[in-house]
Design a protein around this motif. Structure first.
Motif, mmCIF file in Angstrom:
data_model
loop_
_atom_site.group_PDB
_atom_site.id
_atom_site.type_symbol
_atom_site.label_atom_id
_atom_site.label_comp_id
_atom_site.label_asym_id
_atom_site.label_seq_id
_atom_site.Cartn_x
_atom_site.Cartn_y
_atom_site.Cartn_z
ATOM 1 N N UNK A 71 43.062 9.959 29.446
ATOM 2 C CA UNK A 71 44.327 9.398 28.991
ATOM 3 C C UNK A 71 44.081 8.622 27.700
ATOM 4 N N UNK A 72 44.906 8.814 26.717
ATOM 5 C CA UNK A 72 44.773 8.062 25.478
ATOM 6 C C UNK A 72 46.091 7.385 25.176
ATOM 7 N N UNK A 73 46.096 6.079 25.149
ATOM 8 C CA UNK A 73 47.312 5.350 24.774
ATOM 9 C C UNK A 73 47.048 4.579 23.505
ATOM 10 N N UNK A 74 48.073 3.799 23.113
ATOM 11 C CA UNK A 74 47.954 3.118 21.821
ATOM 12 C C UNK A 74 46.744 2.187 21.759
ATOM 13 N N UNK A 75 46.544 1.433 22.850
ATOM 14 C CA UNK A 75 45.425 0.495 22.796
ATOM 15 C C UNK A 75 44.464 0.663 23.973
ATOM 16 N N UNK A 76 44.509 1.785 24.625
ATOM 17 C CA UNK A 76 43.554 1.992 25.714
ATOM 18 C C UNK A 76 43.221 3.461 25.911
ATOM 19 N N UNK A 77 42.054 3.691 26.484
ATOM 20 C CA UNK A 77 41.588 5.057 26.747
ATOM 21 C C UNK A 77 40.907 5.066 28.114
ATOM 22 N N UNK A 78 41.114 6.129 28.859
ATOM 23 C CA UNK A 78 40.322 6.332 30.070
ATOM 24 C C UNK A 78 39.497 7.581 29.817
ATOM 25 N N UNK A 79 38.215 7.450 29.947
ATOM 26 C CA UNK A 79 37.345 8.594 29.659
ATOM 27 C C UNK A 79 36.188 8.620 30.635
ATOM 28 N N UNK A 80 35.489 9.771 30.680
ATOM 29 C CA UNK A 80 34.331 9.866 31.563
ATOM 30 C C UNK A 80 33.160 10.432 30.807
#
Ligand code: GDP
Length: 589
Positions: A503-512
């Motif tokens: 998930x990529x948002x304006x001020x955050x990312x969830x990555x693995x």
């Protein structure tokens, strides 16, 4: 052109060099000034400086030669001695860490060696005194602190033959002990260590000696060359032995001075007294000073009107190593100034004037680094300015505070701007001058009238008063440290290869991804790197392994990360996250 050879033994005065070159003193001072050297007429120049100046003047017919003299510190001014030179008493300074017993040692020696009652009569501050031991004189200097010596050294003079370093046997080597060792070494003075407080329970002489050896002072009894005398200043133990050692060292050094030359020496204290005018303490280093003679020191001169020994008794004649108090100077000379006897008033006036010009030049050049000029010139200078006003009880302390402040090494990052200096209590004018500027007023041994401290509080002007010079310097150093930019310390923590972006948002990312080296941990910062190119900086806010929050992922493990970003970052599979921590650390000088 006629070839000319000038021999220099150690150093040569501006006056002597001008004479040898057949130049006017003004011309020589001018050339020195152009080369960034601010010199007064009786200042000593070393061989290198003299060579540079002769080059600068294009005097190809003049050759300078180093004259070999004995390496002994036989004269305070490094002056070549004649065959007629006579023995002189040693000049001794007592130095050491605060509370290690310097004052007690001097007091006990004074009480022990002066006739009952005499010492008690001495109420005024004395900057030097003489003791008689076994029928021989020893001159002790009492100064505001190590910095004062450093200041004198800056003026190009060597003041002490022997430095007695006092070290408390229950405390060992401390910062100011190291300072004293360094000072003595740089001043080429002989060192004698007095291991003090041996009467104390925690005293350990051997441990103190070992401590000193670790700092480069090897005791004689361990095969070294430093005399160490265990004493108790308070209990008057072994002080005779200490004095014996001082005299023995003086004997080995063969301390001598010429007396058939015009009197010369150093200003060691000066202040104004109502009814007396300028009262100046001098240490004679050569020749014989008598009342009625004309002397010049810095930009002032005078006829010696009265001359007293250190106990306040009239003295008709002062020989080398003898401290005296004189009146008759037109104005206050500075601490550390060299004085010389001249033949008449006219010469005295002329020399003082020349010196005044040289000093004015120095002031002018000093102002170039001042904050005002910097601002006026709008120079894009990285250095920051620390403004100070210095007030002291006597001129000597003001000079030594100012000189010591100048010696604080700021690695060129901070410019010290002395807004003004003066003798006396802090007054309205000082506060007025400091207001509106980022300025600290330092008072040394002076007071702050209550209305002045109120005024300062109202105007937000910091006033700091001190009785111990190094505390003042510590404060100044601290103030300057506050002006330094903080140091940024980064530490690499590990690396992860991004295997999925969820998930990529304006001020955050969830990555693995997989941790390749080190570890991934919440709170770490990370640089996103793609094909060795820096993309963005992000912060790890949480770490997950198999959908569970964990503390960290270590090398070889795979898991997920929540990242915080300042603006939108388009993280891609294959990117590397290079983890690191960043700390900002206040810098010190
Ligand atoms: P300075 O700061 O080096 O001048 O140290 P002082 O002379 O003021 O001494 C600091 C403290 O140590 C004072 O309380 C002295 O009485 C004490 N002191 C100095 N010398 C001795 C000593 O030989 N034996 C003991 N027991 N105390 C001492």
């Amino acid at each position: 052109m006629e070839e000319k050879t000038i021999q220099i033994a150690g150093s040569i005065t501006v006056d002597e060099l001008a004479n040898a070159l057949g130049l006017s003193v003004t011309e020589l001072i001018g050339t020195l000034f152009k080369n960034g050297i601010v010199a007064t007429i009786n200042q000593r120049l070393d061989f290198e400086t003299a060579s540079i100046i002769i080059d600068e003047l294009g005097l190809e017919n003049v050759k300078l030669e180093k004259k070999n003299t004995s390496t002994k510190t036989s004269d305070i001014h490094n002056r070549e001695l004649s065959d007629k030179a006579v023995d002189r008493p040693p000049v001794v300074a007592v130095m050491g860490h605060v509370d290690h017993g310097k004052t007690t040692l001097l007091d006990t020696l004074l009480n022990k060696k002066t006739v009952e009652g005499e010492a008690g009569g001495i109420t005024q501050h004395i900057s030097a005194y003489q003791l008689n031991h076994d029928g021989r004189w020893i001159t002790f200097l009492d100064t505001p602190g190590h910095e004062a010596f450093a200041a004198i050294r800056q003026h190009g003079a060597m003041l002490t033959d022997i430095v007695v370093i006092v070290v408390a046997a229950d405390d060992g080597v401390k910062p100011q002990t190291v300072e004293a060792i360094n000072f003595a070494k740089s001043a080429n003075a002989k060192i004698i260590v007095a291991i003090n407080k041996i009467d104390r329970e925690g005293a350990d002489i051997d441990r103190t000696k070992a401590d000193l050896s670790n700092h480069g002072l090897q005791p004689e009894e361990w095969g070294g060359d430093i005399t160490m005398v265990p004493i108790s200043a308070k209990m008057n133990q072994n002080l005779d032995q200490l004095l014996d050692m001082i005299l023995l060292t003086a004997d080995i050094e063969e301390l001598k001075a010429d007396i058939d030359i015009p009197a010369e020496g150093l200003v060691i204290e000066s202040h104004m007294e109502t009814g007396k005018g300028s009262v100046v303490n001098l240490l004679v280093t050569g020749g014989e000073l008598k009342t009625g003679e004309f002397i010049v020191a810095g930009s002032t001169y005078g006829k010696v009107r009265t001359m007293l020994d250190w106990k306040g008794k009239p003295k008709g004649k002062a020989t080398p190593s003898v401290p005296v108090t004189v009146t008759g100077f037109k104005d206050l000379p500075n601490f550390g100034d060299r004085f010389v006897e001249v033949k008449d008033e006219k010469t005295a006036r002329k020399m003082a004037l020349l010196n005044a010009q040289a000093i004015a030049n120095e002031m002018a050049s000093a102002n170039v680094t001042g904050s005002d000029l910097l601002r006026m010139m709008n120079v894009a200078d990285n250095s920051k300015v620390f403004n100070v006003i210095v007030k002291g009880d006597v001129l000597g302390s003001v000079t030594s505070v100012v000189d010591s402040l100048k010696l604080i090494d700021t690695h060129g990052e901070i410019t010290l701007n002395i807004v003004s200096t003066g003798v006396g209590d802090i007054n309205e004018n000082d506060v007025y001058m400091a207001a509106g500027e980022n300025t600290v007023i330092y008072g040394f041994n002076v007071s702050v009238p209550i209305n002045i401290s109120k005024m300062a509080a109202r105007d937000g002007v910091p006033i700091r008063t001190y009785r111990v010079i190094y505390e003042l310097l510590d404060d100044a150093k601290h103030e300057m440290e506050n002006l330094l930019d903080a140091e940024i310390i980064e530490e690499d923590k590990g690396e992860m290869k991004v295997l999925g972006v969820f998930r990529t948002e304006k001020t955050s990312i969830i990555a693995g991804g997989e941790v390749l080296t080190g570890e991934a941990k919440a709170g770490y910062l990370a640089r996103v790197v793609r094909n060795k190119q820096f993309i963005a900086e992000v912060e790890v806010t949480s770490v997950q392994k198999e959908k569970m929050d964990v503390d960290s992922l270590v090398a070889g493990e795979t898991g997920g990360l929540a990242l915080k970003t300042a603006s939108k970052v388009d993280l891609q599979i294959g990117d590397r996250l290079k983890f690191f921590t960043r700390e900002t650390k206040k810098r010190t000088l």
